[in-house]
Write a protein that holds these residues in place. Structure first.
Motif, PDB file in Angstrom:
ATOM      1  N   ARG A  17      39.634 -20.031  -7.009  1.00 55.07           N
ATOM      2  CA  ARG A  17      38.531 -19.130  -6.624  1.00 55.07           C
ATOM      3  C   ARG A  17      38.568 -17.837  -7.433  1.00 55.07           C
ATOM      4  N   PHE A  18      39.762 -17.291  -7.635  1.00 54.48           N
ATOM      5  CA  PHE A  18      39.936 -16.064  -8.407  1.00 54.48           C
ATOM      6  C   PHE A  18      39.416 -16.247  -9.833  1.00 54.48           C
ATOM      7  N   LEU A  19      39.840 -17.323 -10.481  1.00 53.08           N
ATOM      8  CA  LEU A  19      39.439 -17.542 -11.870  1.00 53.08           C
ATOM      9  C   LEU A  19      37.943 -17.840 -11.988  1.00 53.08           C
ATOM     10  N   GLN A  20      37.390 -18.539 -11.008  1.00 54.14           N
ATOM     11  CA  GLN A  20      35.936 -18.783 -11.003  1.00 54.14           C
ATOM     12  C   GLN A  20      35.168 -17.470 -10.847  1.00 54.14           C
ATOM     13  N   ALA A  21      35.667 -16.586  -9.986  1.00 54.41           N
ATOM     14  CA  ALA A  21      35.008 -15.291  -9.786  1.00 54.41           C
ATOM     15  C   ALA A  21      35.059 -14.462 -11.070  1.00 54.41           C
ATOM     16  N   ILE A  22      36.180 -14.501 -11.762  1.00 50.85           N
ATOM     17  CA  ILE A  22      36.305 -13.755 -13.025  1.00 50.85           C
ATOM     18  C   ILE A  22      35.327 -14.326 -14.051  1.00 50.85           C
ATOM     19  N   GLN A  23      35.266 -15.647 -14.160  1.00 51.70           N
ATOM     20  CA  GLN A  23      34.340 -16.272 -15.113  1.00 51.70           C
ATOM     21  C   GLN A  23      32.895 -15.876 -14.811  1.00 51.70           C
ATOM     22  N   GLU A  24      32.565 -15.824 -13.537  1.00 52.64           N
ATOM     23  CA  GLU A  24      31.202 -15.453 -13.139  1.00 52.64           C
ATOM     24  C   GLU A  24      30.897 -14.003 -13.508  1.00 52.64           C
ATOM     25  N   ARG A  25      31.884 -13.126 -13.331  1.00 48.25           N
ATOM     26  CA  ARG A  25      31.669 -11.700 -13.634  1.00 48.25           C
ATOM     27  C   ARG A  25      31.525 -11.432 -15.123  1.00 48.25           C
ATOM     28  N   VAL A  26      32.201 -12.213 -15.965  1.00 50.52           N
ATOM     29  CA  VAL A  26      32.160 -11.933 -17.406  1.00 50.52           C
ATOM     30  C   VAL A  26      31.111 -12.756 -18.145  1.00 50.52           C
ATOM     31  N   LYS A  27      30.507 -13.704 -17.431  1.00 48.24           N
ATOM     32  CA  LYS A  27      29.495 -14.555 -18.061  1.00 48.24           C
ATOM     33  C   LYS A  27      28.380 -13.684 -18.639  1.00 48.24           C
ATOM     34  N   ASN A  28      28.010 -13.965 -19.874  1.00 47.79           N
ATOM     35  CA  ASN A  28      26.931 -13.248 -20.567  1.00 47.79           C
ATOM     36  C   ASN A  28      27.228 -11.762 -20.785  1.00 47.79           C
ATOM     37  N   ASP A  29      28.489 -11.372 -20.753  1.00 46.85           N
ATOM     38  CA  ASP A  29      28.868  -9.977 -20.991  1.00 46.85           C
ATOM     39  C   ASP A  29      29.934  -9.950 -22.093  1.00 46.85           C
ATOM     40  N   ASN A  30      29.466  -9.910 -23.325  1.00 46.56           N
ATOM     41  CA  ASN A  30      30.388  -9.981 -24.462  1.00 46.56           C
ATOM     42  C   ASN A  30      31.353  -8.810 -24.529  1.00 46.56           C
ATOM     43  N   GLY A  31      30.931  -7.632 -24.088  1.00 44.72           N
ATOM     44  CA  GLY A  31      31.815  -6.467 -24.094  1.00 44.72           C
ATOM     45  C   GLY A  31      33.005  -6.656 -23.170  1.00 44.72           C
ATOM     46  N   SER A  41      46.955  -8.524 -25.546  1.00 45.83           N
ATOM     47  CA  SER A  41      47.995  -7.834 -26.320  1.00 45.83           C
ATOM     48  C   SER A  41      49.096  -7.309 -25.403  1.00 45.83           C
ATOM     49  N   GLY A  42      48.782  -7.140 -24.115  1.00 45.38           N
ATOM     50  CA  GLY A  42      49.756  -6.619 -23.162  1.00 45.38           C
ATOM     51  C   GLY A  42      49.847  -5.108 -23.150  1.00 45.38           C
ATOM     52  N   GLU A  43      49.089  -4.454 -24.007  1.00 41.78           N
ATOM     53  CA  GLU A  43      49.128  -2.994 -24.053  1.00 41.78           C
ATOM     54  C   GLU A  43      48.442  -2.426 -22.812  1.00 41.78           C
ATOM     55  N   THR A  44      49.093  -1.430 -22.221  1.00 43.70           N
ATOM     56  CA  THR A  44      48.619  -0.860 -20.967  1.00 43.70           C
ATOM     57  C   THR A  44      47.191  -0.337 -21.077  1.00 43.70           C
ATOM     58  N   TYR A  45      46.868   0.296 -22.186  1.00 48.03           N
ATOM     59  CA  TYR A  45      45.521   0.846 -22.369  1.00 48.03           C
ATOM     60  C   TYR A  45      44.463  -0.245 -22.230  1.00 48.03           C
ATOM     61  N   HIS A  46      44.703  -1.402 -22.861  1.00 52.91           N
ATOM     62  CA  HIS A  46      43.734  -2.506 -22.800  1.00 52.91           C
ATOM     63  C   HIS A  46      43.739  -3.178 -21.428  1.00 52.91           C
ATOM     64  N   LEU A  47      44.907  -3.270 -20.803  1.00 53.48           N
ATOM     65  CA  LEU A  47      44.983  -3.874 -19.471  1.00 53.48           C
ATOM     66  C   LEU A  47      44.173  -3.060 -18.455  1.00 53.48           C
ATOM     67  N   ARG A  48      44.232  -1.738 -18.562  1.00 51.10           N
ATOM     68  CA  ARG A  48      43.475  -0.898 -17.618  1.00 51.10           C
ATOM     69  C   ARG A  48      41.977  -1.169 -17.687  1.00 51.10           C
ATOM     70  N   LYS A  49      41.495  -1.617 -18.836  1.00 53.32           N
ATOM     71  CA  LYS A  49      40.064  -1.890 -18.991  1.00 53.32           C
ATOM     72  C   LYS A  49      39.610  -3.095 -18.154  1.00 53.32           C
ATOM     73  N   VAL A  50      40.543  -4.007 -17.840  1.00 52.38           N
ATOM     74  CA  VAL A  50      40.155  -5.187 -17.059  1.00 52.38           C
ATOM     75  C   VAL A  50      40.466  -5.039 -15.568  1.00 52.38           C
ATOM     76  N   TYR A  51      41.206  -3.994 -15.194  1.00 56.45           N
ATOM     77  CA  TYR A  51      41.545  -3.807 -13.781  1.00 56.45           C
ATOM     78  C   TYR A  51      40.328  -3.810 -12.860  1.00 56.45           C
ATOM     79  N   PRO A  52      39.222  -3.133 -13.230  1.00 58.47           N
ATOM     80  CA  PRO A  52      38.072  -3.153 -12.311  1.00 58.47           C
ATOM     81  C   PRO A  52      37.527  -4.553 -12.036  1.00 58.47           C
ATOM     82  N   PHE A  53      37.783  -5.484 -12.950  1.00 57.03           N
ATOM     83  CA  PHE A  53      37.262  -6.840 -12.796  1.00 57.03           C
ATOM     84  C   PHE A  53      38.223  -7.748 -12.028  1.00 57.03           C
ATOM     85  N   VAL A  54      39.530  -7.443 -12.079  1.00 63.32           N
ATOM     86  CA  VAL A  54      40.499  -8.363 -11.474  1.00 63.32           C
ATOM     87  C   VAL A  54      41.136  -7.846 -10.188  1.00 63.32           C
TER      88      VAL A  54
END
Length: 199
Positions: A17-31, A41-54
């Motif tokens: 369910r988690f992975l399906q929800a993530i796929q739905e949120r990013v669908k058609n959103d290339n950014g 990459s595992g870099e904290t700066y880039h990881l913080r960018k996905v926190y709102p989605f996960v």
């Protein structure tokens, strides 16, 4: 169904369910898809960018487990799949990669390194293998991401049950299904007990 089987089944259902929800949120959103790719990459700066989605989907999951869920979510966005993958472990996908790479031994070497990696350093070898799988345009190699989450949860088990199961799958060494299932159930039970003790 035993308590262990129920908890394991529930974990796989939640991961699905988690992975399906993530796929739905990013669908058609290339950014956003690009942000997930950079987070690999595992870099904290880039990881913080996905926190709102996960993170909204990971309530009640401990921080060390969240790292696993976020990592696998990034992989699933990077190497998304059109077809429902075979519900098997990651080693089966690695075996398909090796079979498609003949006579190269590159995937096998990477897989051996993966089996020796500690959970803290496992992201790089898994990412490298998934990148190779994605690059195979002639043969679609799928990954069952919910099972990957469940297996990584047990990666540091003292009996290395996941590593053993993956090695048997990769090198096609069959074991008694019931014996393997009992071993996995016992390990899941121990891991659940350890997690509940930590709370």
């Amino acid at each position: 169904m035993t308590r262990v089987q129920t908890l394991s089944h529930n974990r796989l259902e939640r991961a699905t369910r988690f992975l399906q929800a993530i796929q739905e949120r990013v669908k058609n959103d290339n950014g956003t898809r690009a942000a997930f790719k950079r987070a690999l990459s595992g870099e904290t700066y880039h990881l913080r960018k996905v926190y709102p989605f996960v993170l909204p989907y990971l309530e009640g999951i401990s921080e060390w487990q969240q790292d696993i869920w976020i990592f696998v979510a990034c992989l699933s966005v990077y190497h998304d799949q059109d077809v429902e993958p075979d519900p098997s472990n990651f080693a089966k996908s690695c075996r398909e990669l090796q079979d498609s790479a003949e006579p190269s031994k590159g995937p096998e070497k990477r897989f051996k390194s993966l089996l020796e990696a500690d959970l803290d350093y496992i992201q790089y070898p898994i990412t490298a293998l998934v990148r190779q799988m994605k690059s195979k345009s002639d043969k679609k190699i799928s990954v069952h991401y919910p099972a990957l989450i469940a297996d990584l949860f047990l990666w540091n088990h003292p009996n290395q049950i996941v590593q053993d199961r993956w090695a048997r799958t990769f090198w096609k060494i069959s074991s008694s299904e019931s014996g393997e299932k009992k071993e996995v159930d016992d390990a899941v039970s121990e891991a659940i007990d350890e997690v509940e003790t930590d709370r």
